[in-house]
Design a protein around this motif. Structure first.
Motif, PDB file in Angstrom:
ATOM      1  N   LYS A  11      -3.759  15.013  -3.280  1.00 12.33           N
ATOM      2  CA  LYS A  11      -3.083  13.935  -3.426  1.00 12.33           C
ATOM      3  C   LYS A  11      -4.266  12.665  -4.098  1.00 12.33           C
ATOM      4  O   LYS A  11      -3.761  12.410  -4.641  1.00 12.33           O
ATOM      5  N   HIS A  12      -5.878  13.046  -3.976  1.00 15.66           N
ATOM      6  CA  HIS A  12      -6.551  12.338  -4.775  1.00 15.66           C
ATOM      7  C   HIS A  12      -6.777  13.081  -6.196  1.00 15.66           C
ATOM      8  O   HIS A  12      -6.413  12.050  -7.396  1.00 15.66           O
ATOM      9  N   GLN A  13      -5.754  14.157  -5.689  1.00 18.92           N
ATOM     10  CA  GLN A  13      -6.535  14.493  -7.266  1.00 18.92           C
ATOM     11  C   GLN A  13      -4.884  14.007  -8.221  1.00 18.92           C
ATOM     12  O   GLN A  13      -5.001  13.989  -9.716  1.00 18.92           O
ATOM     13  N   ILE A  14      -3.929  13.550  -7.906  1.00 22.85           N
ATOM     14  CA  ILE A  14      -2.597  13.412  -8.230  1.00 22.85           C
ATOM     15  C   ILE A  14      -2.956  11.894  -8.350  1.00 22.85           C
ATOM     16  O   ILE A  14      -1.560  11.608  -9.022  1.00 22.85           O
ATOM     17  N   GLY A  15      -3.483  11.538  -8.029  1.00 23.57           N
ATOM     18  CA  GLY A  15      -4.193   9.795  -8.595  1.00 23.57           C
ATOM     19  C   GLY A  15      -3.725   9.110  -7.050  1.00 23.57           C
ATOM     20  O   GLY A  15      -2.958   7.859  -7.074  1.00 23.57           O
ATOM     21  N   LEU A  16      -3.180   9.643  -6.221  1.00 20.04           N
ATOM     22  CA  LEU A  16      -2.929   9.336  -5.096  1.00 20.04           C
ATOM     23  C   LEU A  16      -1.528   8.204  -4.977  1.00 20.04           C
ATOM     24  O   LEU A  16      -1.189   7.082  -5.612  1.00 20.04           O
ATOM     25  N   PRO A  17      -0.436   9.134  -5.456  1.00 20.05           N
ATOM     26  CA  PRO A  17       0.777   8.106  -6.006  1.00 20.05           C
ATOM     27  C   PRO A  17       1.265   7.737  -4.267  1.00 20.05           C
ATOM     28  O   PRO A  17       1.485   8.148  -3.398  1.00 20.05           O
ATOM     29  N   THR A  25      -7.398   4.669   2.059  1.00 19.02           N
ATOM     30  CA  THR A  25      -8.249   4.771   1.104  1.00 19.02           C
ATOM     31  C   THR A  25      -6.715   3.614   0.044  1.00 19.02           C
ATOM     32  O   THR A  25      -7.473   2.983  -0.928  1.00 19.02           O
ATOM     33  N   MET A  26      -5.169   3.815   0.587  1.00 20.96           N
ATOM     34  CA  MET A  26      -4.400   3.282  -0.169  1.00 20.96           C
ATOM     35  C   MET A  26      -4.400   2.014  -0.166  1.00 20.96           C
ATOM     36  O   MET A  26      -4.284   1.091  -1.264  1.00 20.96           O
ATOM     37  N   TRP A  27      -4.759   1.025   0.917  1.00 17.16           N
ATOM     38  CA  TRP A  27      -4.530   0.423   0.732  1.00 17.16           C
ATOM     39  C   TRP A  27      -5.974  -1.131   0.177  1.00 17.16           C
ATOM     40  O   TRP A  27      -5.866  -1.974  -0.688  1.00 17.16           O
ATOM     41  N   ARG A  28      -7.646   0.574  -0.154  1.00 17.60           N
ATOM     42  CA  ARG A  28      -8.480  -0.035  -1.499  1.00 17.60           C
ATOM     43  C   ARG A  28      -7.868  -0.557  -2.508  1.00 17.60           C
ATOM     44  O   ARG A  28      -7.813  -1.298  -3.741  1.00 17.60           O
ATOM     45  N   LYS A  29      -6.917   0.489  -3.112  1.00 17.13           N
ATOM     46  CA  LYS A  29      -6.389   0.297  -3.930  1.00 17.13           C
ATOM     47  C   LYS A  29      -5.318  -0.231  -4.528  1.00 17.13           C
ATOM     48  O   LYS A  29      -5.421  -0.672  -5.948  1.00 17.13           O
ATOM     49  N   HIS A  30      -4.462  -0.450  -4.049  1.00 17.46           N
ATOM     50  CA  HIS A  30      -3.149  -0.983  -4.841  1.00 17.46           C
ATOM     51  C   HIS A  30      -3.047  -2.920  -3.365  1.00 17.46           C
ATOM     52  O   HIS A  30      -2.252  -4.119  -4.158  1.00 17.46           O
ATOM     53  N   ALA A  78       0.696  -1.253   0.078  1.00 15.54           N
ATOM     54  CA  ALA A  78      -0.074  -0.504   0.062  1.00 15.54           C
ATOM     55  C   ALA A  78       0.829   0.973  -0.013  1.00 15.54           C
ATOM     56  O   ALA A  78       0.576   2.839  -0.047  1.00 15.54           O
ATOM     57  N   GLY A  79       2.031   1.225   0.044  1.00 16.40           N
ATOM     58  CA  GLY A  79       2.699   2.156   0.566  1.00 16.40           C
ATOM     59  C   GLY A  79       3.141   2.010   1.245  1.00 16.40           C
ATOM     60  O   GLY A  79       4.237   3.572   2.097  1.00 16.40           O
ATOM     61  N   GLY A  80       3.003   2.030   2.985  1.00 19.88           N
ATOM     62  CA  GLY A  80       2.991   2.763   3.844  1.00 19.88           C
ATOM     63  C   GLY A  80       1.952   4.010   4.287  1.00 19.88           C
ATOM     64  O   GLY A  80       1.288   4.164   3.581  1.00 19.88           O
ATOM     65  N   TYR A  81       2.463   4.618   5.427  1.00 25.60           N
ATOM     66  CA  TYR A  81       1.583   5.638   5.909  1.00 25.60           C
ATOM     67  C   TYR A  81       2.664   7.187   5.098  1.00 25.60           C
ATOM     68  O   TYR A  81       3.705   7.037   4.638  1.00 25.60           O
ATOM     69  N   ASP A  82       2.126   7.358   4.433  1.00 27.16           N
ATOM     70  CA  ASP A  82       2.728   9.002   3.791  1.00 27.16           C
ATOM     71  C   ASP A  82       3.345  10.198   4.696  1.00 27.16           C
ATOM     72  O   ASP A  82       2.007  11.369   5.132  1.00 27.16           O
ATOM     73  N   GLU A 125      -4.356  11.230   7.599  1.00 25.25           N
ATOM     74  CA  GLU A 125      -3.196  10.086   6.707  1.00 25.25           C
ATOM     75  C   GLU A 125      -3.552   8.839   7.241  1.00 25.25           C
ATOM     76  O   GLU A 125      -3.726   7.673   6.029  1.00 25.25           O
ATOM     77  N   ASP A 126      -4.605   8.473   8.412  1.00 24.31           N
ATOM     78  CA  ASP A 126      -4.817   7.755   8.511  1.00 24.31           C
ATOM     79  C   ASP A 126      -6.681   7.361   7.209  1.00 24.31           C
ATOM     80  O   ASP A 126      -6.309   6.039   6.094  1.00 24.31           O
ATOM     81  N   VAL A 127      -6.926   8.686   6.995  1.00 22.66           N
ATOM     82  CA  VAL A 127      -8.220   8.180   5.745  1.00 22.66           C
ATOM     83  C   VAL A 127      -7.560   8.384   4.259  1.00 22.66           C
ATOM     84  O   VAL A 127      -8.140   6.713   3.402  1.00 22.66           O
ATOM     85  N   VAL A 128      -6.353   8.295   4.308  1.00 22.86           N
ATOM     86  CA  VAL A 128      -5.564   8.242   3.109  1.00 22.86           C
ATOM     87  C   VAL A 128      -4.686   6.924   3.025  1.00 22.86           C
ATOM     88  O   VAL A 128      -4.802   6.415   1.922  1.00 22.86           O
ATOM     89  N   PHE A 129      -3.920   6.726   4.394  1.00 23.96           N
ATOM     90  CA  PHE A 129      -3.605   4.994   4.496  1.00 23.96           C
ATOM     91  C   PHE A 129      -4.740   3.919   3.265  1.00 23.96           C
ATOM     92  O   PHE A 129      -4.467   3.525   2.551  1.00 23.96           O
TER      93      PHE A 129
END
Length: 226
Positions: free
Chosen positions: A205-211, A164-169, A144-148, A158-162
């Motif tokens: 981060k969402h606008q640039i595709g959650l790298p 979201t990254m989990w579900r994406k990756h 998932a990339g770890g925490y940002d 930071e928790d919401v984004v992580f």
């Protein structure tokens, strides 16, 4: 050999940690043999004091004073975990021995591509599950990339984004309906909880595709002898 690490990070929260330790030390020797404990002290004003007793416990302290460095603390814990399965939770969420034993027993049957969340009970009433309390594998964490750590320094998201990254990756989330954490009444005072900065950062981060995040562990840390 242990197969599950219980992980929490704290800032100026000696009381909740003492309560966790008191409960953990009452776990049966058979259960404790299956568990490791990892506590991250996020540069508390007074360094955390730990008496591990029978626990296989490590205490790490962040050396740099960074506001709201939860992303860094969680990344540090994942890097330092010695088991594949990791149970993350805030120090004011507590589970009893039966719940932890049930969870440890379930590990061989669990899907490593899922993030598992739990019921939360406050004053005897079910409330929304805590976003920071979940079971995960190290492999999934890093996929998932770890925490940002761009979110460190300011409060929130930071928790919401992580998640979201989990579900994406990685995969889906699943609620354990038969395991509950109790919400303790604790809140660290005197902190700035303005989410404006991190809310805007999350939107960007969402606008640039959650790298995936770059540059984990942007701080010094040390292991404390206990």
């Amino acid at each position: 050999m242990a197969d599950l690490t219980l992980i929490t990070h704290v800032y100026n929260a000696q009381g909740p940690v003492d309560r966790q330790l008191e409960r953990w030390k009452r776990f049966s020797p058979a259960l404790l043999a299956r568990l490791q404990f990892l506590i991250i002290d996020d540069h508390s004003d007074t360094p955390l004091q730990i008496d591990p007793g029978p626990l296989d416990l490590r205490l790490l302290r962040v050396d740099d004073d960074i506001d709201w460095n939860m992303p860094g603390c969680r990344n540090l814990a994942a890097i330092q975990s010695r088991t594949e399965w990791m149970l993350y939770f805030d120090a004011d969420n507590i589970a009893d021995e039966a719940a932890i034993a049930r969870l440890a027993d379930a590990l061989p049957r669990l899907d490593a591509q899922r993030l598992y969340v739990f019921r939360r009970v406050e004053n005897g009433v079910d409330v929304e599950p805590h976003i920071n309390t979940f079971l995960i594998t190290r492999q999934g964490f890093f996929r998932a990339g770890g925490y940002d750590e761009d979110f460190s320094g300011h409060y929130g998201y930071e928790d919401v984004v992580f998640r979201t990254m989990w579900r994406k990756h990685v995969g889906q989330e699943l609620l354990f309906t038969d395991i509950a954490f109790e919400q303790m009444g604790f809140r660290t005072g005197g902190l700035n909880r303005d989410t404006t900065h991190n809310q805007a950062l999350a939107q960007f981060k969402h606008q640039i595709g959650l790298p995936k995040p770059k540059g984990l562990l942007r701080f010094g840390w040390s292991e404390v002898r206990v």
